[in-house]
Design an enzyme around this catalytic site. Structure first.
Site, PDB file in Angstrom:
ATOM      1  N   CYS A   1      17.209  33.490  22.898  1.00  0.00           N
ATOM      2  CA  CYS A   1      17.914  32.560  21.834  1.00  0.00           C
ATOM      3  C   CYS A   1      18.905  32.172  22.744  1.00  0.00           C
ATOM      4  O   CYS A   1      19.759  32.637  23.499  1.00  0.00           O
ATOM      5  CB  CYS A   1      18.635  33.444  20.786  1.00  0.00           C
ATOM      6  SG  CYS A   1      19.795  32.470  19.875  1.00  0.00           S
TER       7      CYS A   1
ATOM      8  N   CYS B   1      24.077  37.044  16.152  1.00  0.00           N
ATOM      9  CA  CYS B   1      23.963  35.729  16.683  1.00  0.00           C
ATOM     10  C   CYS B   1      24.890  34.498  15.841  1.00  0.00           C
ATOM     11  O   CYS B   1      24.693  34.318  14.845  1.00  0.00           O
ATOM     12  CB  CYS B   1      22.336  35.322  16.314  1.00  0.00           C
ATOM     13  SG  CYS B   1      21.916  33.632  17.136  1.00  0.00           S
TER      14      CYS B   1
ATOM     15  N   ASP C   1       2.177   4.891   0.169  1.00  0.00           N
ATOM     16  CA  ASP C   1       1.566   5.919   0.995  1.00  0.00           C
ATOM     17  C   ASP C   1       1.951   7.128   0.306  1.00  0.00           C
ATOM     18  O   ASP C   1       2.946   7.959   0.186  1.00  0.00           O
ATOM     19  CB  ASP C   1       2.439   6.278   2.268  1.00  0.00           C
ATOM     20  CG  ASP C   1       1.489   6.898   2.999  1.00  0.00           C
ATOM     21  OD1 ASP C   1       0.474   7.578   2.773  1.00  0.00           O
ATOM     22  OD2 ASP C   1       2.087   7.227   4.286  1.00  0.00           O
TER      23      ASP C   1
ATOM     24  N   LYS D   1       0.995  -1.295   0.020  1.00  0.00           N
ATOM     25  CA  LYS D   1      -0.022   0.192  -0.020  1.00  0.00           C
ATOM     26  C   LYS D   1       0.838   1.266   0.108  1.00  0.00           C
ATOM     27  O   LYS D   1       1.473   1.598   1.229  1.00  0.00           O
ATOM     28  CB  LYS D   1      -1.022  -0.045   1.164  1.00  0.00           C
ATOM     29  CG  LYS D   1      -1.929   1.268   1.274  1.00  0.00           C
ATOM     30  CD  LYS D   1      -2.953   0.947   2.268  1.00  0.00           C
ATOM     31  CE  LYS D   1      -4.007   1.866   2.507  1.00  0.00           C
ATOM     32  NZ  LYS D   1      -4.106   3.124   2.053  1.00  0.00           N
TER      33      LYS D   1
ATOM     34  N   CYS E   1      22.553  33.479  21.826  1.00  0.00           N
ATOM     35  CA  CYS E   1      23.003  34.958  21.673  1.00  0.00           C
ATOM     36  C   CYS E   1      22.146  35.693  22.779  1.00  0.00           C
ATOM     37  O   CYS E   1      22.661  36.734  23.220  1.00  0.00           O
ATOM     38  CB  CYS E   1      22.908  35.534  20.380  1.00  0.00           C
ATOM     39  SG  CYS E   1      21.129  36.049  19.759  1.00  0.00           S
TER      40      CYS E   1
HETATM   41  S1  IVH Z   1      -6.645  -0.343  -4.819  1.00  0.00           S
HETATM   42  C1  IVH Z   1     -11.220   0.071  -5.108  1.00  0.00           C
HETATM   43  N1  IVH Z   1      -4.016  -0.960  -4.352  1.00  0.00           N
HETATM   44  O1  IVH Z   1      -4.835   3.568  -0.719  1.00  0.00           O
HETATM   45  C2  IVH Z   1      -9.564  -0.262  -5.047  1.00  0.00           C
HETATM   46  N2  IVH Z   1      -4.921   1.199  -3.430  1.00  0.00           N
HETATM   47  O2  IVH Z   1      -6.565   3.465   1.522  1.00  0.00           O
HETATM   48  C3  IVH Z   1      -8.977   0.947  -4.206  1.00  0.00           C
HETATM   49  N3  IVH Z   1      -3.230   2.523  -2.326  1.00  0.00           N
HETATM   50  O3  IVH Z   1      -7.567   5.029  -2.348  1.00  0.00           O
HETATM   51  C4  IVH Z   1      -7.494   1.061  -4.382  1.00  0.00           C
HETATM   52  N4  IVH Z   1      -1.468   1.520  -2.505  1.00  0.00           N
HETATM   53  O4  IVH Z   1      -4.781   5.709  -2.881  1.00  0.00           O
HETATM   54  C5  IVH Z   1      -4.926  -0.076  -4.029  1.00  0.00           C
HETATM   55  N5  IVH Z   1      -1.725  -1.466  -3.972  1.00  0.00           N
HETATM   56  C6  IVH Z   1      -2.692  -0.513  -3.821  1.00  0.00           C
HETATM   57  C7  IVH Z   1      -2.717   0.642  -3.164  1.00  0.00           C
HETATM   58  C8  IVH Z   1      -3.564   1.496  -2.839  1.00  0.00           C
HETATM   59  C9  IVH Z   1      -1.871   2.595  -2.161  1.00  0.00           C
HETATM   60  C10 IVH Z   1      -4.126   3.765  -1.866  1.00  0.00           C
HETATM   61  C11 IVH Z   1      -4.809   4.527  -2.784  1.00  0.00           C
HETATM   62  C12 IVH Z   1      -6.381   4.038  -1.954  1.00  0.00           C
HETATM   63  C13 IVH Z   1      -6.050   4.107  -0.867  1.00  0.00           C
HETATM   64  C14 IVH Z   1      -6.968   3.402   0.163  1.00  0.00           C
END
Ligand code: IVH
Length: 666
Positions: free
Chosen positions: A404, A428, A115, A113, A407
């Site tokens: 500070c 400073c 970020d 996932k 200084c």
């Molecule tokens: S799938 C309906 N796959 O996480 C399918 N999302 O919290 C939805 N994200 O909206 C998304 N990596 O912005 C998917 N491998 C991944 C992801 C991912 C990051 C984000 C994305 C999503 C959010 C959900």
């Protein structure tokens, strides 16, 4: 087909192919230099024949389009979020619900996932058509121009079998090394650091000038395909297809036959995520079969066939020993928590950043507290909370510094600003030393031998107290310093003398005026041409220059109006620093050298090396680094390199003098 069209097509295809090899395959086949040369040639041809420029031209990657206001566009497929879980129990519940609905014969796909910032990109007939941010999920902002600058996003698809129209969803993010560099650069010009890579990516996507976005090196991973009547039966198949069309799909994605395999995937990345060059905040688990996905359907907010397992940020708890206040070059005060050393995500943590007074208040910190420390995308970990039950009876509330630490000046906090500042900019020590270091830095006056250690020594010996003092230094004075031998002292004196030739725009940057970074300094120098003109300009006149906003103009005016700074400028003028734009840069532009390629070699009487190159380019010519059959002229200065001379003679390339070159322009 015209020769120009043929060459434009050829260059477009070749460059796109190399882009693909570089960004998607991580297997470059040519040097950056060769790439740049071809890109330069293409840019020029497109300028001459704008009608022949292709939609998938790699020149679009360098941006240039300005978006004043991002258009809001409805999503064809709503951008949903995912249900979150933090425990294997929750995950088991999800798995039970899925099984109840579709039976036991199915599999999952597990993915990292990422970020970052969600993006949906539509392609029509194999070409990038439109890119939208998430927005509120039903409509997003049209950031197409900015997305086109991301080199790992194809402008034109490769391979075969792509639907006439489809959308890919993915995540735009900052690689961690790029993010760190970005913050370092910001610090250098006195801008506050960006909190984390995700916010930074979101901010960059919404920048108005795509040319700046192009320089920022954002990246993207794609993870979902939307379209009508797709020929694929599973998510996995579609990922493979998407990859084959030239998209960047994260390699970690894996098919898992049951929840145990998913858990193994989660456990593996719980540790390995710290070795990635991007942030992930969890794992996404998707039911693989499209038929199963349809059976499961959606809730109001999210699909029932997918879920996110979120990693708890790695935390440790330890004692807060005290708070120290650091003073930056611009006087900004940063509170730093001093901690009882503790192990966290593979390193020993002794300090944590606290950003500003508000944050300390928000957490409710007391000295002696046991605090929770967390490591996110930042290099320095942060304090996220207090273990209240462990608070000792004698824990002392934090009283924020009023003066500070360096200084003793009373700190100020400007309206609307989060940070406290030490206003004693010229008295400073860390501010003085920081300003001198910045002044001597490579991108500024480039004074060899005047690094932070030497600045420290010179300052402590009271030999320098501001940047103008640098030019009063004598060799005997320098020799008094610890570890300064005759040779190193001479080098420093020579370095200082040489810096008087540094061009005006860099001198302006070197002064260390808040918000006047390299680009702004260049803008000012080219617009006003002399320091006197800048000094004479009103706030409104400064503000009228393209890209010089009110904040920069105000900061400049304040700096210039300070008598101490006027004195410094006057002393630097006496020391013969450049306060006028050099002659060669003042020349107006023309197309007198259009179609000609130059190689420059040696040194020149009336031009600096960069100056002559800029002159060539500003008059429509091209500059190349090496002599080849395509070179029109070699401009020979003093001490021309023998290999270039030999090669030019061998190829029969005409060698001209500086005077002959100048006469070509008149
Ligand atoms: S799938 C309906 N796959 O996480 C399918 N999302 O919290 C939805 N994200 O909206 C998304 N990596 O912005 C998917 N491998 C991944 C992801 C991912 C990051 C984000 C994305 C999503 C959010 C959900």
């Amino acid at each position: 087909m015209s020769a120009a069209k043929q060459r434009i097509d050829e260059l477009t295809d070749t460059l796109n192919h190399h882009n693909f090899l570089y960004y998607q395959e991580a297997a470059p086949a040519i040097s950056d230099y060769e790439f740049d040369m071809m890109l330069e040639e293409l840019t020029k041809l497109e300028k001459e024949h704008p009608e022949l420029m292709r939609m998938d031209s790699p020149t679009q990657r360098v941006g240039g389009g300005i978006t004043k206001e991002f258009k809001t566009v409805a999503h064809k497929y709503p951008m949903m979020s995912l249900g979150n879980t933090y425990s294997f129990d929750d995950l088991q519940e999800f798995d039970n619900r899925v099984r109840k609905q579709i039976g036991n014969d199915f599999e999952y796909v597990a993915e990292l996932k990422i970020d970052g910032c969600a993006i949906g990109i539509t392609y029509k007939n194999g070409h990038l058509y439109q890119a939208l941010t998430r927005g509120d999920g039903t409509q997003g902002d049209d950031v197409t121009t900015n997305i086109k600058t991301i080199r790992s996003v194809p402008l034109k698809l490769i391979g075969e079998g792509w639907p006439e129209e489809f959308e890919v969803r993915g995540e735009v993010y900052y690689p961690l090394d790029v993010f760190e560099k970005l913050n370092k650069d910001r610090e250098e010009i006195g801008e506050p650091a960006l909190a984390n890579p995700r916010n930074a990516a979101a901010g960059t996507l919404k920048m108005q000038d795509s040319a700046i976005v192009a320089k920022r090196k954002l990246e993207a991973f794609l993870y979902f395909l939307y379209g009508e009547d797709l020929p694929y039966k599973t998510h996995w198949e579609s990922l493979q297809a998407v990859k084959s069309w030239g998209f960047r799909v994260n390699e970690a994605a894996a098919q898992c036959k049951d929840l145990d395999e998913v858990k193994a995937f989660i456990n593996k990345w719980e540790h390995e995520r710290h070795n990635l060059n991007f942030e992930i905040d969890g794992i996404v688990i998707k039911v693989n079969s499209y038929q199963h996905q349809r059976n499961l359907g959606f809730t109001a907010k999210s699909p029932r066939w997918a879920i996110a397992y979120k990693y708890k940020a790695e935390t440790a708890s330890t004692e807060l020993l005290g708070i120290e206040y650091q003073v930056g070059r611009t006087g900004a005060i940063t509170p730093v928590a001093k901690l009882q050393p503790v192990a966290l995500a593979g390193t020993t943590v002794r300090n944590a950043s606290l950003h500003n007074a508000d944050q300390i208040e928000k957490i409710g910190l007391r000295i002696g507290d046991t605090v929770f420390v967390e490591k996110g995308g930042e290099i320095i970990p942060k304090i996220v909370g207090v273990d209240l039950p462990k608070r000792p009876a004698d824990a002392k509330p934090v009283v924020y510094a009023t003066h500070c630490p360096e200084c003793g000046a009373e700190l100020i906090r400007n309206e609307g600003e989060a940070k406290h500042f030490c206003p004693n900019e010229d008295g400073c020590p860390p501010q003085i030393k920081g300003k001198i270091e910045h002044f001597a830095g490579r991108k500024a006056m480039d004074i060899e031998g005047l690094g932070s250690e030497t600045v420290e020594l010179l300052f402590n010996s009271m030999l320098i107290g501001n940047i103008a003092d640098v030019y009063d230094l004598t060799k005997p004075q320098v020799m008094q310093l610890d570890r300064m031998a005759d040779k190193s002292a001479q080098n420093l004196i020579d370095g200082i003398a040489a810096s008087t030739q540094i061009p005006f725009e860099r001198v302006l940057f070197a002064l260390g005026i808040r918000y006047v970074g390299e680009t702004v300094a260049k803008k000012l120098a080219y617009n006003f041409k002399t320091i006197e003109a800048i000094e004479a300009a009103s706030f409104e006149e400064l503000n009228a220059v393209n890209e010089i906003g009110a904040v920069i103009a105000r900061s400049l005016r304040d700096w210039l109006d300070n008598p101490k700074h006027q004195d410094i400028i006057s002393r630097l003028k006496t020391a013969s620093l450049q306060f006028t734009l050099s002659e060669d840069k003042m020349q107006p532009a023309s197309d007198k050298l259009a179609g000609l390629t130059f190689v420059v070699s040696g040194t020149f009487a009336n031009y600096s090396r960069d100056g002559i190159k800029e002159t060539i380019e500003r008059n429509g010519g091209k500059v190349s680094g090496s002599v080849s059959g395509k070179t029109s002229y070699v401009v020979a200065g003093n001490d021309m390199g023998p290999s270039k001379l030999e090669k030019a003679q061998k190829l029969g390339v005409k060698i001209i003098s500086e005077e002959e070159f100048t006469s070509m322009l008149s």
